[in-house]
Design an enzyme around this catalytic site. Structure first.
Site, PDB file in Angstrom:
ATOM      1  N   THR A   9       0.836  -1.199   0.000  1.00 10.71           N
ATOM      2  CA  THR A   9       0.000   0.000   0.000  1.00 10.71           C
ATOM      3  C   THR A   9       0.868   1.245   0.000  1.00 10.71           C
ATOM      4  O   THR A   9       2.009   1.207   0.467  1.00 10.71           O
ATOM      5  CB  THR A   9      -0.929   0.035   1.232  1.00 10.71           C
ATOM      6  OG1 THR A   9      -1.818   1.147   1.117  1.00 10.71           O
ATOM      7  CG2 THR A   9      -0.175   0.172   2.534  1.00 10.71           C
ATOM      8  N   ASN A  10       0.306   2.345  -0.507  1.00 10.06           N
ATOM      9  CA  ASN A  10       0.939   3.656  -0.376  1.00 10.06           C
ATOM     10  C   ASN A  10       0.149   4.521   0.595  1.00 10.06           C
ATOM     11  O   ASN A  10       0.428   5.710   0.743  1.00 10.06           O
ATOM     12  CB  ASN A  10       0.997   4.357  -1.747  1.00 10.06           C
ATOM     13  CG  ASN A  10       2.002   3.689  -2.663  1.00 10.06           C
ATOM     14  OD1 ASN A  10       3.145   3.477  -2.286  1.00 10.06           O
ATOM     15  ND2 ASN A  10       1.565   3.332  -3.875  1.00 10.06           N
ATOM     16  N   ASN A  11      -0.881   3.942   1.213  1.00 13.97           N
ATOM     17  CA  ASN A  11      -1.767   4.699   2.090  1.00 13.97           C
ATOM     18  C   ASN A  11      -1.297   4.563   3.551  1.00 13.97           C
ATOM     19  O   ASN A  11      -1.412   3.495   4.160  1.00 13.97           O
ATOM     20  CB  ASN A  11      -3.200   4.166   1.921  1.00 13.97           C
ATOM     21  CG  ASN A  11      -4.211   4.970   2.687  1.00 13.97           C
ATOM     22  OD1 ASN A  11      -3.964   5.368   3.815  1.00 13.97           O
ATOM     23  ND2 ASN A  11      -5.369   5.191   2.081  1.00 13.97           N
ATOM     24  N   ASP A  70      -7.806  -3.798  -0.988  1.00 10.64           N
ATOM     25  CA  ASP A  70      -8.527  -2.836  -1.815  1.00 10.64           C
ATOM     26  C   ASP A  70      -9.867  -2.616  -1.147  1.00 10.64           C
ATOM     27  O   ASP A  70     -10.537  -3.574  -0.737  1.00 10.64           O
ATOM     28  CB  ASP A  70      -8.710  -3.318  -3.253  1.00 10.64           C
ATOM     29  CG  ASP A  70      -9.009  -2.130  -4.166  1.00 10.64           C
ATOM     30  OD1 ASP A  70      -8.177  -1.220  -4.235  1.00 10.64           O
ATOM     31  OD2 ASP A  70     -10.087  -2.098  -4.791  1.00 10.64           O
ATOM     32  N   PHE A 149      -9.523   8.706   8.073  1.00  8.92           N
ATOM     33  CA  PHE A 149      -9.198   9.219   6.743  1.00  8.92           C
ATOM     34  C   PHE A 149     -10.400   9.007   5.820  1.00  8.92           C
ATOM     35  O   PHE A 149     -11.430   8.477   6.228  1.00  8.92           O
ATOM     36  CB  PHE A 149      -7.942   8.533   6.183  1.00  8.92           C
ATOM     37  CG  PHE A 149      -8.119   7.067   5.846  1.00  8.92           C
ATOM     38  CD1 PHE A 149      -8.152   6.106   6.837  1.00  8.92           C
ATOM     39  CD2 PHE A 149      -8.256   6.656   4.520  1.00  8.92           C
ATOM     40  CE1 PHE A 149      -8.313   4.754   6.528  1.00  8.92           C
ATOM     41  CE2 PHE A 149      -8.417   5.307   4.197  1.00  8.92           C
ATOM     42  CZ  PHE A 149      -8.449   4.361   5.216  1.00  8.92           C
ATOM     43  N   GLY A 150     -10.223   9.415   4.570  1.00  9.80           N
ATOM     44  CA  GLY A 150     -11.226   9.143   3.540  1.00  9.80           C
ATOM     45  C   GLY A 150     -12.622   9.618   3.923  1.00  9.80           C
ATOM     46  O   GLY A 150     -12.832  10.764   4.311  1.00  9.80           O
ATOM     47  N   TYR A 151     -13.582   8.707   3.853  1.00  9.84           N
ATOM     48  CA  TYR A 151     -14.991   9.039   4.089  1.00  9.84           C
ATOM     49  C   TYR A 151     -15.391   8.854   5.563  1.00  9.84           C
ATOM     50  O   TYR A 151     -16.585   8.887   5.888  1.00  9.84           O
ATOM     51  CB  TYR A 151     -15.886   8.175   3.182  1.00  9.84           C
ATOM     52  CG  TYR A 151     -15.560   8.355   1.711  1.00  9.84           C
ATOM     53  CD1 TYR A 151     -16.111   9.409   0.978  1.00  9.84           C
ATOM     54  CD2 TYR A 151     -14.688   7.489   1.041  1.00  9.84           C
ATOM     55  CE1 TYR A 151     -15.810   9.596  -0.362  1.00  9.84           C
ATOM     56  CE2 TYR A 151     -14.375   7.664  -0.297  1.00  9.84           C
ATOM     57  CZ  TYR A 151     -14.940   8.713  -0.989  1.00  9.84           C
ATOM     58  OH  TYR A 151     -14.636   8.901  -2.321  1.00  9.84           O
ATOM     59  N   ARG A 178     -12.002  -3.233   7.487  1.00  6.81           N
ATOM     60  CA  ARG A 178     -10.592  -3.657   7.378  1.00  6.81           C
ATOM     61  C   ARG A 178     -10.236  -4.602   8.533  1.00  6.81           C
ATOM     62  O   ARG A 178      -9.539  -5.590   8.336  1.00  6.81           O
ATOM     63  CB  ARG A 178      -9.695  -2.407   7.389  1.00  6.81           C
ATOM     64  CG  ARG A 178      -8.223  -2.691   7.170  1.00  6.81           C
ATOM     65  CD  ARG A 178      -7.461  -1.443   6.755  1.00  6.81           C
ATOM     66  NE  ARG A 178      -7.955  -0.900   5.501  1.00  6.81           N
ATOM     67  CZ  ARG A 178      -8.764   0.169   5.406  1.00  6.81           C
ATOM     68  NH1 ARG A 178      -9.123   0.836   6.481  1.00  6.81           N
ATOM     69  NH2 ARG A 178      -9.193   0.567   4.233  1.00  6.81           N
TER      70      ARG A 178
HETATM   71  P1  ITT Z   1      -3.432   1.743  -1.799  1.00  7.19           P
HETATM   72  O1  ITT Z   1      -4.113   1.337  -3.075  1.00  7.19           O
HETATM   73  O2  ITT Z   1      -2.032   2.197  -1.997  1.00  7.19           O
HETATM   74  O3  ITT Z   1      -3.589   0.708  -0.702  1.00  7.19           O
HETATM   75  P2  ITT Z   1      -5.558   3.720  -1.707  1.00  7.19           P
HETATM   76  O4  ITT Z   1      -5.909   4.853  -0.773  1.00  7.19           O
HETATM   77  O5  ITT Z   1      -5.464   4.023  -3.177  1.00  7.19           O
HETATM   78  O6  ITT Z   1      -4.184   3.057  -1.194  1.00  7.19           O
HETATM   79  P3  ITT Z   1      -7.760   1.948  -2.295  1.00  7.19           P
HETATM   80  O7  ITT Z   1      -7.434   1.905  -3.733  1.00  7.19           O
HETATM   81  O8  ITT Z   1      -8.116   0.661  -1.594  1.00  7.19           O
HETATM   82  O9  ITT Z   1      -6.556   2.564  -1.440  1.00  7.19           O
HETATM   83  O10 ITT Z   1      -8.916   3.028  -2.082  1.00  7.19           O
HETATM   84  C1  ITT Z   1      -9.533   3.072  -0.872  1.00  7.19           C
HETATM   85  C2  ITT Z   1     -10.268   4.380  -0.744  1.00  7.19           C
HETATM   86  O11 ITT Z   1     -11.540   4.108  -0.138  1.00  7.19           O
HETATM   87  C3  ITT Z   1      -9.535   5.306   0.226  1.00  7.19           C
HETATM   88  O12 ITT Z   1      -8.646   6.181  -0.424  1.00  7.19           O
HETATM   89  C4  ITT Z   1     -10.690   6.009   0.933  1.00  7.19           C
HETATM   90  O13 ITT Z   1     -11.132   7.082   0.142  1.00  7.19           O
HETATM   91  C5  ITT Z   1     -11.781   4.934   0.959  1.00  7.19           C
HETATM   92  N1  ITT Z   1     -11.667   4.121   2.181  1.00  7.19           N
HETATM   93  C6  ITT Z   1     -11.275   2.832   2.295  1.00  7.19           C
HETATM   94  N2  ITT Z   1     -11.259   2.424   3.569  1.00  7.19           N
HETATM   95  C7  ITT Z   1     -11.643   3.490   4.297  1.00  7.19           C
HETATM   96  C8  ITT Z   1     -11.805   3.724   5.676  1.00  7.19           C
HETATM   97  O14 ITT Z   1     -11.529   2.791   6.574  1.00  7.19           O
HETATM   98  N3  ITT Z   1     -12.218   4.918   6.060  1.00  7.19           N
HETATM   99  C9  ITT Z   1     -12.495   5.895   5.173  1.00  7.19           C
HETATM  100  N4  ITT Z   1     -12.346   5.781   3.848  1.00  7.19           N
HETATM  101  C10 ITT Z   1     -11.919   4.573   3.409  1.00  7.19           C
END
Ligand code: ITT
Length: 196
Positions: A9-11, A70, A149-151, A178
């Site tokens: 992952t890069n996250n 993913d 993070f994210g949503y 997750r």
């Molecule tokens: P990698 O592919 O490098 O692992 P990414 O951020 O691109 O990192 P994904 O392709 O799996 O990861 O996209 C996941 C997206 O979905 C992430 O960027 C968030 O916007 C959302 N997401 C996933 N899990 C989340 C969580 O636990 N809380 C909030 N948003 C989440």
């Protein structure tokens, strides 16, 4: 002995959550740790395909066992969007802009049902093993909380009155999509369960 695992992952947020779920039983090596600077293309049509693209890239290019996650948000009233496009729903990888787009598309909609999904692909000894995690909830009208993070600021899990972003990481890790997928992976690695 602590087992080392490559997590493709890069996250940074995902890495933190996963290291915290694994505790000190396993040590995570990131793409940076193994010298991989590639943004592995996610060209699949499902979480399963994209997770497998990431884990198999590392297995093929670095000859290491590896797992990848993913994940994304599926909103019922938006035909399960943003789904696999969650990270770049607006066209760019910006959590705040993508979250605002979701709220804009949901303006006036009364069906707020949504779920977070994670698919983990483990490439071990050349075999791909998949683990799924899902959590149901609803999309808030107004974001709340600044953790995660994210949503996370708009997602309220079922049976809770707070969003993921209002929970500490350990609270989120007790119930999240997750965490559910990771517990299945851990049980498998410890030889206690079959994949599911
Ligand atoms: P990698 O592919 O490098 O692992 P990414 O951020 O691109 O990192 P994904 O392709 O799996 O990861 O996209 C996941 C997206 O979905 C992430 O960027 C968030 O916007 C959302 N997401 C996933 N899990 C989340 C969580 O636990 N809380 C909030 N948003 C989440």
């Amino acid at each position: 002995m602590i087992q080392e695992l490559v997590f493709a992952t890069n996250n940074k947020h995902k890495t933190e959550e996963i290291q915290s779920i694994l505790g000190n039983q396993f040590k995570i090596l990131t793409l940076t740790d193994i010298g991989c600077t590639v943004d592995i293309p996610e060209t699949g049509n499902s979480f399963e395909e994209n997770a497998t693209l990431k884990s198999s890239y590392v297995a093929e290019h670095y000859r290491l066992d590896c797992f990848a996650d993913d994940s994304g948000l599926e909103i019922e009233a938006l035909n399960n969007e943003p789904g696999i496009y969650s990270a770049r729903y607006s066209g760019i990888k910006d959590d705040q802009i993508n979250l605002e787009l979701v709220l804009q598309k949901m303006e006036g909609l009364t069906n707020r049902k949504a779920r977070f999904k994670t698919m983990i692909s483990l490439m071990k000894n050349g075999k791909n093993i998949l683990f799924e995690g899902v959590i149901n909830g609803t999309i808030r009208q107004v974001p709340a909380g600044d953790h995660g993070f994210g949503y996370d600021p708009v997602f309220e899990p079922l049976d809770y009155t707070v969003t993921f972003a209002q929970m500490s990481m350990s609270e989120k890790n007790r119930i999240s999509h997750r965490a559910i997928a990771m517990q299945k992976l851990i049980a498998f690695l410890k030889g206690q369960a079959n994949p599911s």
